[in-house]
Scaffold this motif. Structure first.
Motif, mmCIF file in Angstrom:
data_model
loop_
_atom_site.group_PDB
_atom_site.id
_atom_site.type_symbol
_atom_site.label_atom_id
_atom_site.label_comp_id
_atom_site.label_asym_id
_atom_site.label_seq_id
_atom_site.Cartn_x
_atom_site.Cartn_y
_atom_site.Cartn_z
ATOM 1 N N GLU A 318 73.118 72.113 55.705
ATOM 2 C CA GLU A 318 73.944 72.782 56.712
ATOM 3 C C GLU A 318 74.873 73.810 56.088
ATOM 4 N N GLY A 319 75.497 73.450 54.963
ATOM 5 C CA GLY A 319 76.387 74.395 54.296
ATOM 6 C C GLY A 319 75.644 75.623 53.826
ATOM 7 N N GLY A 320 74.458 75.430 53.270
ATOM 8 C CA GLY A 320 73.678 76.558 52.779
ATOM 9 C C GLY A 320 73.199 77.475 53.884
ATOM 10 N N THR A 321 72.669 76.904 54.955
ATOM 11 C CA THR A 321 72.154 77.749 56.035
ATOM 12 C C THR A 321 73.277 78.477 56.758
ATOM 13 N N GLU A 322 74.455 77.860 56.806
ATOM 14 C CA GLU A 322 75.605 78.549 57.393
ATOM 15 C C GLU A 322 75.936 79.814 56.594
ATOM 16 N N VAL A 323 75.935 79.694 55.276
ATOM 17 C CA VAL A 323 76.248 80.849 54.431
ATOM 18 C C VAL A 323 75.164 81.916 54.556
ATOM 19 N N VAL A 324 73.904 81.510 54.628
ATOM 20 C CA VAL A 324 72.829 82.482 54.809
ATOM 21 C C VAL A 324 73.069 83.300 56.079
ATOM 22 N N ARG A 325 73.408 82.639 57.166
ATOM 23 C CA ARG A 325 73.653 83.355 58.430
ATOM 24 C C ARG A 325 74.811 84.342 58.292
ATOM 25 N N GLN A 326 75.866 83.883 57.633
ATOM 26 C CA GLN A 326 77.034 84.747 57.508
ATOM 27 C C GLN A 326 76.784 85.930 56.591
ATOM 28 N N VAL A 327 76.038 85.720 55.521
ATOM 29 C CA VAL A 327 75.703 86.840 54.640
ATOM 30 C C VAL A 327 74.868 87.873 55.389
ATOM 31 N N LEU A 328 73.851 87.417 56.074
ATOM 32 C CA LEU A 328 72.960 88.345 56.775
ATOM 33 C C LEU A 328 73.702 89.123 57.848
ATOM 34 N N SER A 329 74.510 88.429 58.634
ATOM 35 C CA SER A 329 75.155 89.102 59.766
ATOM 36 C C SER A 329 76.388 89.896 59.355
ATOM 37 N N ARG A 330 77.263 89.265 58.577
ATOM 38 C CA ARG A 330 78.524 89.945 58.241
ATOM 39 C C ARG A 330 78.348 90.977 57.136
ATOM 40 N N ARG A 331 77.645 90.612 56.085
ATOM 41 C CA ARG A 331 77.532 91.522 54.940
ATOM 42 C C ARG A 331 76.549 92.660 55.203
ATOM 43 N N TYR A 332 75.457 92.344 55.921
ATOM 44 C CA TYR A 332 74.398 93.343 56.066
ATOM 45 C C TYR A 332 74.101 93.758 57.502
ATOM 46 N N GLY A 333 74.710 93.137 58.479
ATOM 47 C CA GLY A 333 74.485 93.534 59.861
ATOM 48 C C GLY A 333 73.117 93.185 60.405
ATOM 49 N N VAL A 334 72.468 92.191 59.824
ATOM 50 C CA VAL A 334 71.147 91.771 60.295
ATOM 51 C C VAL A 334 71.309 90.918 61.550
ATOM 52 N N SER A 335 70.413 91.101 62.505
ATOM 53 C CA SER A 335 70.479 90.358 63.753
ATOM 54 C C SER A 335 70.232 88.868 63.545
ATOM 55 N N LEU A 336 71.019 88.044 64.235
ATOM 56 C CA LEU A 336 70.791 86.607 64.243
ATOM 57 C C LEU A 336 70.227 86.133 65.571
ATOM 58 N N GLN A 337 69.815 87.058 66.396
ATOM 59 C CA GLN A 337 69.233 86.672 67.678
ATOM 60 C C GLN A 337 67.946 85.883 67.440
ATOM 61 N N ASN A 338 67.870 84.698 68.024
ATOM 62 C CA ASN A 338 66.699 83.822 67.905
ATOM 63 C C ASN A 338 66.433 83.379 66.466
#
Length: 467
Positions: A318-338
């Motif tokens: 859970e901790g790892g996947t949370e960070v993956v989501r935050q890196v993708l969305s916050r750092r790079y602006g990648v969509s987390l839709q679906n």
């Protein structure tokens, strides 16, 4: 609604050929378009920090942003979007070939023009699909961003109260030679202190339980993936890699004249213990290359846990996947839709990622400003026809008459599970421009080899060699 879909989305994928890049600066195709990011996701580490917004230069209509006139086209998903004169045949070919019966009916695909910042082709690109090992692209991106390409994993040996403790540091690449070096140094320290008998313990507390992810089938471990622990030697696929490593270590001590008292046990190293030896891994960049070339599930899970630690989160799934989501969305602006992941390797059958999101992750590799951090991902992507990689001839890849022309011209991450095959990567068109693609199929009843042949053909179509 799941917890990921409920997050504020940034840089969402936009069909209809509109630019979705988050870039600044100029490329050969001209000024890149970008969108202002609503950065509402909490910061978990300084490594995740990014500018709060980028200059918005996106336009509307059917222009490409470079003054080129384009024609309107209709994709297989029924949407309308601008198509440049040079891409009309490409789109027509993809529209026809994505309907190949070998791929089945549940297929998602996206092709991006990384230089102009436009979507060339989309077929159910925002549909959530089981991505298999394409999850490793997200894991690698987060690990390199949070830890840095030069990060090294350290395995230690400490002594206290008659016990020699082997302390795991999450190095999934630790080999027999490295363990032998640790044993040799530890023996020298013991003999210098006049000690010839010790107990041996292993400390793998760096990674807490659970050791198995949600959605893993029992048949996966320990062959496809071992229960995740912070200590292993030679990548051995056993149920308890830590005790196995400790037993190997104890044997090496005995070979060097040290008597081991009793069985190897688990124990916690203490701050007061005396350090005797340590071993550092190769840089993370090298480990990422290896992971991607061979699609190593165990390395991916180790990286997920260590990335969580690097961002100040518990070293859990859970901790790892949370960070993956935050890196993708916050750092790079990648969509987390679906976007839903429960592990770092993509073995979980509850993972879901749209093709559009995978394409956005890969598009980052075409930007020079990300080369220092993410360059090892591009280097690590298997090359069509490359022996020793998951796109090598030993796997029957790119050996079909339609795809053979793309050998050496396509870099892509494979993904294979029962009922799911994916291929996401990059290639250059005849004019040298980057094309980014992602194709995922779920549920096809065709033979896996036939599905892969059809998917390789799609990649060859994107390259343009199968015109």
């Amino acid at each position: 609604m799941n917890d990921i879909a409920a997050e504020t989305r940034t840089g969402s994928f936009v069909p209809a050929g509109q630019p979705r890049n988050r870039r600044v600066g100029r490329s050969r195709a001209g000024l890149r378009r970008s969108v202002v990011l609503a950065l509402a996701v909490p910061v978990v580490s300084a490594a995740l920090a990014a500018p709060s917004a980028f200059a918005a230069t996106a336009g509307t209509g059917t222009g490409t942003g470079t003054g080129t006139t384009v024609a309107a086209g209709v994709g297989a998903s029924g949407h309308t979007y601008p198509v440049g004169p040079g891409d009309q045949q490409l789109v027509a070919n993809l529209d026809a070939r994505v309907l190949d019966q070998r791929l089945g009916s549940d297929v998602g695909g996206v092709v991006l023009d990384a230089d102009s910042g436009s979507t060339v082709w989309d077929h159910n690109g925002s549909t959530a699909l089981l991505p298999a090992s394409n999850v490793k692209l997200a894991t690698a991106t987060a690990a390199l961003t949070v830890l840095g390409p030069e990060h090294r994993f350290t395995t230690r040996v400490v002594y206290g109260d008659g016990t020699l403790t082997l302390v795991g540091g999450g190095d999934r690449t630790l080999g027999s030679d490295g363990l032998a070096e640790l044993a040799k140094a530890a023996v020298a320290g013991l003999k210098e202190a006049g000690l010839s008998t010790v107990k041996v313990a292993v400390d793998d507390s760096l990674f807490p339980e659970p050791t198995l992810a949600d959605g893993w089938n029992e048949g996966y471990y320990p062959d496809s993936v071992a229960p995740v622990r912070a200590l292993v030697v030679d990548g051995r696929g056993v149920q308890d890699t830590s005790i196995d490593a400790g037993q190997t270590f104890a044997g090496l001590l005995a070979e060097n004249g040290i008597t081991v008292d009793g069985d190897v046990t688990r124990g916690a190293a203490r701050r007061t213990d005396t350090p005797l030896a340590h071993h550092s891994s190769a840089p993370l960049a090298d480990i990422v290359r290896k992971m991607l070339k061979t699609s190593d599930n165990n390395i991916a899970e180790t990286l997920l846990r260590t990335t969580a630690l690097g961002a100040g989160r518990p070293a859990t799934f859970e901790g790892g996947t949370e960070v993956v989501r935050q890196v993708l969305s916050r750092r790079y602006g990648v969509s987390l839709q679906n976007f839903v992941i429960h592990d770092g390797s993509g073995l979980s059958r509850t993972d879901r990622i749209p093709a559009a999101t995978l394409a956005q992750i890969l598009e980052l590799l075409t930007e020079p400003r990300h080369a220092r951090l993410l360059g090892s991902i591009l280097d690590g992507l298997p090359v069509a026809g490359e022996a020793g990689s998951t796109l090598g001839p030993e796997w029957g890849r790119f050996d079909d008459p339609n795809s053979r022309c793309a050998v050496g011209k396509v870099r892509a991450k494979t993904g294979t599970l029962t009922g799911a095959i994916a291929l996401s990567g990059l290639t250059r068109s005849e004019d040298g421009e980057w094309r980014v693609f992602s194709f995922i199929e779920n549920g096809s009843t065709a033979a896996p080899g036939d599905i892969k042949d059809a998917m390789d053909g799609l990649a060859a179509t994107v390259n343009g060699c199968w015109a």
